[in-house]
Design an enzyme around this catalytic site. Structure first.
Site, PDB file in Angstrom:
ATOM      1  N   PHE A 117      43.528  48.781  39.373  1.00  0.00           N
ATOM      2  CA  PHE A 117      43.114  48.848  40.770  1.00  0.00           C
ATOM      3  C   PHE A 117      44.086  48.109  41.671  1.00  0.00           C
ATOM      4  O   PHE A 117      44.626  48.666  42.629  1.00  0.00           O
ATOM      5  CB  PHE A 117      41.696  48.291  40.908  1.00  0.00           C
ATOM      6  CG  PHE A 117      41.241  48.132  42.331  1.00  0.00           C
ATOM      7  CD1 PHE A 117      41.247  49.220  43.192  1.00  0.00           C
ATOM      8  CD2 PHE A 117      40.833  46.908  42.813  1.00  0.00           C
ATOM      9  CE1 PHE A 117      40.840  49.090  44.514  1.00  0.00           C
ATOM     10  CE2 PHE A 117      40.423  46.759  44.128  1.00  0.00           C
ATOM     11  CZ  PHE A 117      40.429  47.848  44.979  1.00  0.00           C
ATOM     12  N   VAL A 118      44.348  46.839  41.379  1.00  0.00           N
ATOM     13  CA  VAL A 118      45.292  46.059  42.180  1.00  0.00           C
ATOM     14  C   VAL A 118      46.724  46.475  41.865  1.00  0.00           C
ATOM     15  O   VAL A 118      47.541  46.673  42.763  1.00  0.00           O
ATOM     16  CB  VAL A 118      45.109  44.547  41.937  1.00  0.00           C
ATOM     17  CG1 VAL A 118      46.209  43.749  42.642  1.00  0.00           C
ATOM     18  CG2 VAL A 118      43.732  44.085  42.418  1.00  0.00           C
ATOM     19  N   ASP A 140      48.927  46.847  23.531  1.00  0.00           N
ATOM     20  CA  ASP A 140      48.141  45.635  23.752  1.00  0.00           C
ATOM     21  C   ASP A 140      49.027  44.488  24.222  1.00  0.00           C
ATOM     22  O   ASP A 140      50.119  44.269  23.674  1.00  0.00           O
ATOM     23  CB  ASP A 140      47.420  45.222  22.468  1.00  0.00           C
ATOM     24  CG  ASP A 140      46.328  46.210  22.070  1.00  0.00           C
ATOM     25  OD1 ASP A 140      45.856  46.935  22.964  1.00  0.00           O
ATOM     26  OD2 ASP A 140      45.976  46.258  20.877  1.00  0.00           O
ATOM     27  N   ALA A 159      47.671  42.716  34.804  1.00  0.00           N
ATOM     28  CA  ALA A 159      46.850  43.297  33.750  1.00  0.00           C
ATOM     29  C   ALA A 159      45.874  42.254  33.216  1.00  0.00           C
ATOM     30  O   ALA A 159      46.187  41.068  33.143  1.00  0.00           O
ATOM     31  CB  ALA A 159      47.735  43.806  32.615  1.00  0.00           C
ATOM     32  N   ARG A 219      41.724  41.877  30.962  1.00  0.00           N
ATOM     33  CA  ARG A 219      40.393  42.399  30.636  1.00  0.00           C
ATOM     34  C   ARG A 219      39.490  41.964  31.767  1.00  0.00           C
ATOM     35  O   ARG A 219      39.210  40.778  31.929  1.00  0.00           O
ATOM     36  CB  ARG A 219      39.888  41.867  29.298  1.00  0.00           C
ATOM     37  CG  ARG A 219      38.554  42.495  28.874  1.00  0.00           C
ATOM     38  CD  ARG A 219      38.142  42.034  27.486  1.00  0.00           C
ATOM     39  NE  ARG A 219      37.092  42.887  26.947  1.00  0.00           N
ATOM     40  CZ  ARG A 219      35.788  42.590  26.959  1.00  0.00           C
ATOM     41  NH1 ARG A 219      35.381  41.447  27.495  1.00  0.00           N
ATOM     42  NH2 ARG A 219      34.890  43.423  26.467  1.00  0.00           N
ATOM     43  N   TYR A 255      34.705  35.260  31.271  1.00  0.00           N
ATOM     44  CA  TYR A 255      35.849  35.783  32.013  1.00  0.00           C
ATOM     45  C   TYR A 255      36.542  34.670  32.797  1.00  0.00           C
ATOM     46  O   TYR A 255      37.764  34.497  32.724  1.00  0.00           O
ATOM     47  CB  TYR A 255      35.381  36.889  32.958  1.00  0.00           C
ATOM     48  CG  TYR A 255      36.451  37.389  33.910  1.00  0.00           C
ATOM     49  CD1 TYR A 255      37.497  38.178  33.454  1.00  0.00           C
ATOM     50  CD2 TYR A 255      36.396  37.083  35.265  1.00  0.00           C
ATOM     51  CE1 TYR A 255      38.471  38.645  34.325  1.00  0.00           C
ATOM     52  CE2 TYR A 255      37.368  37.548  36.143  1.00  0.00           C
ATOM     53  CZ  TYR A 255      38.397  38.326  35.668  1.00  0.00           C
ATOM     54  OH  TYR A 255      39.364  38.777  36.523  1.00  0.00           O
ATOM     55  N   GLY A 305      22.436  57.209  52.719  1.00  0.00           N
ATOM     56  CA  GLY A 305      21.380  56.883  53.665  1.00  0.00           C
ATOM     57  C   GLY A 305      20.148  56.281  53.030  1.00  0.00           C
ATOM     58  O   GLY A 305      19.059  56.288  53.626  1.00  0.00           O
ATOM     59  N   ILE A 344      42.279  45.043  49.614  1.00  0.00           N
ATOM     60  CA  ILE A 344      43.398  45.283  48.708  1.00  0.00           C
ATOM     61  C   ILE A 344      44.738  45.173  49.416  1.00  0.00           C
ATOM     62  O   ILE A 344      45.710  44.647  48.863  1.00  0.00           O
ATOM     63  CB  ILE A 344      43.244  46.670  48.022  1.00  0.00           C
ATOM     64  CG1 ILE A 344      44.341  46.906  46.983  1.00  0.00           C
ATOM     65  CG2 ILE A 344      43.220  47.785  49.053  1.00  0.00           C
ATOM     66  CD1 ILE A 344      44.261  46.019  45.788  1.00  0.00           C
TER      67      ILE A 344
END
Length: 314
Positions: free
Chosen positions: A12-13, A50, A70, A72, A141, A190, A207
């Site tokens: 995404f980033v 990996d 990158a 997880r 995390y 809605g 972003i």
């Protein structure tokens, strides 16, 4: 010409950053991903598998900066038997594998995209998180990101490679997933939502603002061996954010004013306490160090960021 390697270039980033770097003058960029995307433009991308086993020896000679996006990512309902071990495998071992190779190859700077979860899960009494706070991660995390940061700073002290750490809070933009995506879909349809009387304060980052900050850190002298918090410089309640989403989409958010305490109670009964914290609790970040040290300010307001978000989505 600054030669750059960007890991997570299809995330995404990373994908947004990769696009900007390819278009920007003065950068020569190679994007790394676990595997090459099928049926998409893969020019400038290299598959490395990996992270903890990746061998960059053929790519690193002559590289000036490695941007490590990158990871997880945070997973709401993690189904692995030992989430902490899996986060450590990717976010700690994988990060340090790349960093050690970069240092050995003479890479000048390593930029690590970390997470505000290193600071903690919530702020109270209007006391925003700062870059100088003692790390206080509360989940697997956040702990993995904190341990990766510590390992990078130790490596910097030993090798002389510069390390820059950026901790974003909630990142929104076209293609984002998670709670933000779920909420925007409900607003678009809605569907009435019980978030019309939430008075929390949260600091998001668009972003485009995050990408602009990362690019500023590529060669700014003051960025070396520093931790920076990212943000739009605006704090909004969940109610205000949803109203902003509605305006950006051209569809009014239908919000019912249910007291936050009642929502919290219901979420606890349903075992959704963590989700309630993200919707009802506060998480503010102080980006004053980022702005002052880097002579930077977010180029887009939240209103502009949301508009750009949905313009690109359509």
């Amino acid at each position: 010409m600054i030669k750059i390697i960007l890991s997570g270039a299809n995330g995404f980033v990373g994908s947004r950053l990769f696009s900007e770097l390819k278009q920007g003058p003065g950068f020569q960029t190679v994007g790394l991903c676990r595997r090459l995307p099928q049926g998409e433009d893969s020019s400038g991308l290299d598959a490395v598998g990996d992270l903890q086993q990746a061998d960059l020896s053929a790519l690193l000679p002559g590289v000036d900066v490695l941007i490590h996006a990158a990871a997880r990512a945070h997973i709401m309902k993690d189904e692995v038997s030992d989430p902490l071990a899996e986060y450590r495998r990717v976010n700690v071992e994988g990060t340090l594998n790349l960093a050690r190779q970069a240092a050995a190859a003479g890479v000048k700077r390593f930029i690590f995209i970390s997470s505000i979860k290193v600071n903690g899960e919530a702020t109270i009494d209007g006391r925003a998180f700062s870059a100088n706070d003692k790390p206080a991660p509360e989940d697997a995390y956040g702990l993995s990101k904190s341990e990766a940061e510590q390992g990078l700073m130790q490596l910097a002290a030993v090798t002389g490679m510069e390390v820059v750490i950026i901790r974003p809070p909630l990142v929104y933009g076209p293609g984002v997933k998670g709670n933000f995506a779920s909420m925007t879909k409900l607003v678009e349809k809605g569907i009435p939502l019980p978030f019309g009387a939430i008075h929390n304060k949260r600091s998001p980052v668009g972003i485009d603002n995050l990408v602009d900050l990362i690019i500023r850190c590529i060669d700014h002298p003051a960025a070396a061996n520093q931790v920076f918090l990212a943000g739009d410089g605006e704090d909004l309640s969940t109610t205000e954010l949803l109203h902003g989403v509605g305006k950006a989409m051209g569809k009014p958010a239908r919000l019912i004013p249910v007291p936050a305490a009642l929502l919290q109670f219901g979420a606890t009964l349903l075992g959704r306490k963590a989700m309630a914290q993200r919707l009802l609790g506060s998480l503010q970040v102080d980006i004053s160090k980022t702005c002052e040290l880097l002579d930077w300010k977010p180029p887009y307001t939240v209103k502009e960021g949301l508009r750009r978000c949905f313009e690109r989505s359509n």
